[in-house]
Design a protein around this motif. Structure first.
Motif, PDB file in Angstrom:
ATOM      1  N   ARG A  53     -10.083 -71.073 -29.131  1.00  0.00           N
ATOM      2  CA  ARG A  53      -9.195 -69.914 -29.088  1.00  0.00           C
ATOM      3  C   ARG A  53      -9.079 -69.276 -30.475  1.00  0.00           C
ATOM      4  O   ARG A  53      -9.031 -69.973 -31.471  1.00  0.00           O
ATOM      5  CB  ARG A  53      -7.807 -70.342 -28.625  1.00  0.00           C
ATOM      6  N   ALA A  54      -8.963 -67.954 -30.476  1.00  0.00           N
ATOM      7  CA  ALA A  54      -8.639 -67.196 -31.676  1.00  0.00           C
ATOM      8  C   ALA A  54      -7.381 -66.390 -31.366  1.00  0.00           C
ATOM      9  O   ALA A  54      -6.963 -66.302 -30.198  1.00  0.00           O
ATOM     10  CB  ALA A  54      -9.794 -66.262 -32.054  1.00  0.00           C
ATOM     11  N   THR A  55      -6.795 -65.783 -32.362  1.00  0.00           N
ATOM     12  CA  THR A  55      -5.584 -64.993 -32.113  1.00  0.00           C
ATOM     13  C   THR A  55      -5.872 -63.811 -31.204  1.00  0.00           C
ATOM     14  O   THR A  55      -4.970 -63.318 -30.532  1.00  0.00           O
ATOM     15  CB  THR A  55      -4.970 -64.500 -33.429  1.00  0.00           C
ATOM     16  N   THR A  56      -7.122 -63.368 -31.167  1.00  0.00           N
ATOM     17  CA  THR A  56      -7.486 -62.211 -30.342  1.00  0.00           C
ATOM     18  C   THR A  56      -8.088 -62.598 -28.988  1.00  0.00           C
ATOM     19  O   THR A  56      -8.486 -61.728 -28.220  1.00  0.00           O
ATOM     20  CB  THR A  56      -8.506 -61.333 -31.093  1.00  0.00           C
ATOM     21  N   THR A  57      -8.155 -63.890 -28.692  1.00  0.00           N
ATOM     22  CA  THR A  57      -8.739 -64.346 -27.430  1.00  0.00           C
ATOM     23  C   THR A  57      -7.825 -63.985 -26.260  1.00  0.00           C
ATOM     24  O   THR A  57      -6.618 -64.229 -26.302  1.00  0.00           O
ATOM     25  CB  THR A  57      -8.984 -65.865 -27.457  1.00  0.00           C
ATOM     26  N   THR A  58      -8.416 -63.414 -25.233  1.00  0.00           N
ATOM     27  CA  THR A  58      -7.643 -63.023 -24.047  1.00  0.00           C
ATOM     28  C   THR A  58      -7.362 -64.241 -23.164  1.00  0.00           C
ATOM     29  O   THR A  58      -8.141 -65.212 -23.161  1.00  0.00           O
ATOM     30  CB  THR A  58      -8.412 -61.984 -23.201  1.00  0.00           C
ATOM     31  N   PRO A  59      -6.278 -64.196 -22.397  1.00  0.00           N
ATOM     32  CA  PRO A  59      -6.002 -65.294 -21.460  1.00  0.00           C
ATOM     33  C   PRO A  59      -7.136 -65.489 -20.449  1.00  0.00           C
ATOM     34  O   PRO A  59      -7.425 -66.613 -20.049  1.00  0.00           O
ATOM     35  CB  PRO A  59      -4.706 -64.850 -20.753  1.00  0.00           C
ATOM     36  N   ALA A 150     -22.976 -65.733 -22.519  1.00  0.00           N
ATOM     37  CA  ALA A 150     -21.613 -65.412 -22.082  1.00  0.00           C
ATOM     38  C   ALA A 150     -20.654 -65.281 -23.260  1.00  0.00           C
ATOM     39  O   ALA A 150     -19.800 -64.390 -23.283  1.00  0.00           O
ATOM     40  CB  ALA A 150     -21.118 -66.474 -21.112  1.00  0.00           C
ATOM     41  N   LEU A 151     -20.790 -66.140 -24.252  1.00  0.00           N
ATOM     42  CA  LEU A 151     -19.876 -66.086 -25.398  1.00  0.00           C
ATOM     43  C   LEU A 151     -20.051 -64.826 -26.234  1.00  0.00           C
ATOM     44  O   LEU A 151     -19.086 -64.340 -26.829  1.00  0.00           O
ATOM     45  CB  LEU A 151     -20.059 -67.320 -26.284  1.00  0.00           C
ATOM     46  N   LEU A 152     -21.257 -64.289 -26.273  1.00  0.00           N
ATOM     47  CA  LEU A 152     -21.497 -63.090 -27.087  1.00  0.00           C
ATOM     48  C   LEU A 152     -20.629 -61.916 -26.657  1.00  0.00           C
ATOM     49  O   LEU A 152     -20.261 -61.075 -27.475  1.00  0.00           O
ATOM     50  CB  LEU A 152     -22.975 -62.696 -27.041  1.00  0.00           C
ATOM     51  N   ASP A 153     -20.290 -61.859 -25.376  1.00  0.00           N
ATOM     52  CA  ASP A 153     -19.464 -60.775 -24.847  1.00  0.00           C
ATOM     53  C   ASP A 153     -18.032 -61.233 -24.571  1.00  0.00           C
ATOM     54  O   ASP A 153     -17.371 -60.679 -23.696  1.00  0.00           O
ATOM     55  CB  ASP A 153     -20.080 -60.223 -23.552  1.00  0.00           C
ATOM     56  N   SER A 154     -17.567 -62.221 -25.295  1.00  0.00           N
ATOM     57  CA  SER A 154     -16.222 -62.753 -25.060  1.00  0.00           C
ATOM     58  C   SER A 154     -15.340 -62.527 -26.292  1.00  0.00           C
ATOM     59  O   SER A 154     -15.801 -62.071 -27.334  1.00  0.00           O
ATOM     60  CB  SER A 154     -16.299 -64.251 -24.762  1.00  0.00           C
TER      61      SER A 154
END
Length: 169
Positions: A53-59, A150-154
């Motif tokens: 998780r990062a501070t900008t990670t969406t739920p 998948a992670l590249l667009d997350s």
């Protein structure tokens, strides 16, 4: 303190070298901070992807990538590497922080453009136990490619290491 991990327990000093994945950078000694050091509890050539998780990670991305895990970090590697990970003897070199500068905060990378003499070298022992102690979830998969894509667009924070050694399918 910063760290470097190696299968060689007899390195007395680290000289700046070019990095194959970053040819535009001047030669450097690479190190990792404590928080991200579990990314290097693996054989040197083992491809792996660490994410969290990062501070900008969406739920939505937390649910998609972390599932029900409350691990500090997830590290995925390819199933074929599991026996090698179990047998690898790895050593942690501790570096003094004086000459290092932050290069990538998200990945925890620091660089020194000077020769570095380690303060200590210690065997890690059982690498799987080391990951467990650091609250890391290890995932084994036949190929890292789907996760990579998948992670590249997350919105997840991630680090992809030694992907040149990963399966292509």
């Amino acid at each position: 303190m910063y760290y470097h991990f190696s299968e060689d327990p007899f390195i007395t000093c680290f000289h700046p070298r070019p990095h194959p994945s970053h040819p535009s950078l001047p030669p450097a000694v690479w190190a990792i901070d404590r928080e991200k050091s579990p990314l290097y509890f693996f054989p040197r050539d083992c491809p792996r992807i660490g994410f969290g998780r990062a501070t900008t990670t969406t739920p939505e991305d937390v649910a998609r990538f972390m599932g029900f895990s409350d691990a500090a970090m997830v590290i995925a590697t390819e199933s074929a590497w599991y026996p090698i990970i179990k047998e690898t003897k790895l050593y942690r070199y501790t570096f003094p922080p004086d000459t290092f500068v932050r290069w990538d905060d998200g990945a925890g990378y620091y660089l020194s453009f000077e020769t570095v003499t380690p303060l200590a070298v210690q065997p890690l022992g059982d690498l799987l136990a080391c990951l467990t102690r650091e609250n890391v979830e290890l995932r084994l998969t036949p190929s890292l490619k789907p996760l990579h894509d998948a992670l590249l667009d997350s919105t997840m924070q991630f680090s992809m290491i030694r992907m040149r050694n990963a399966q292509l399918s």
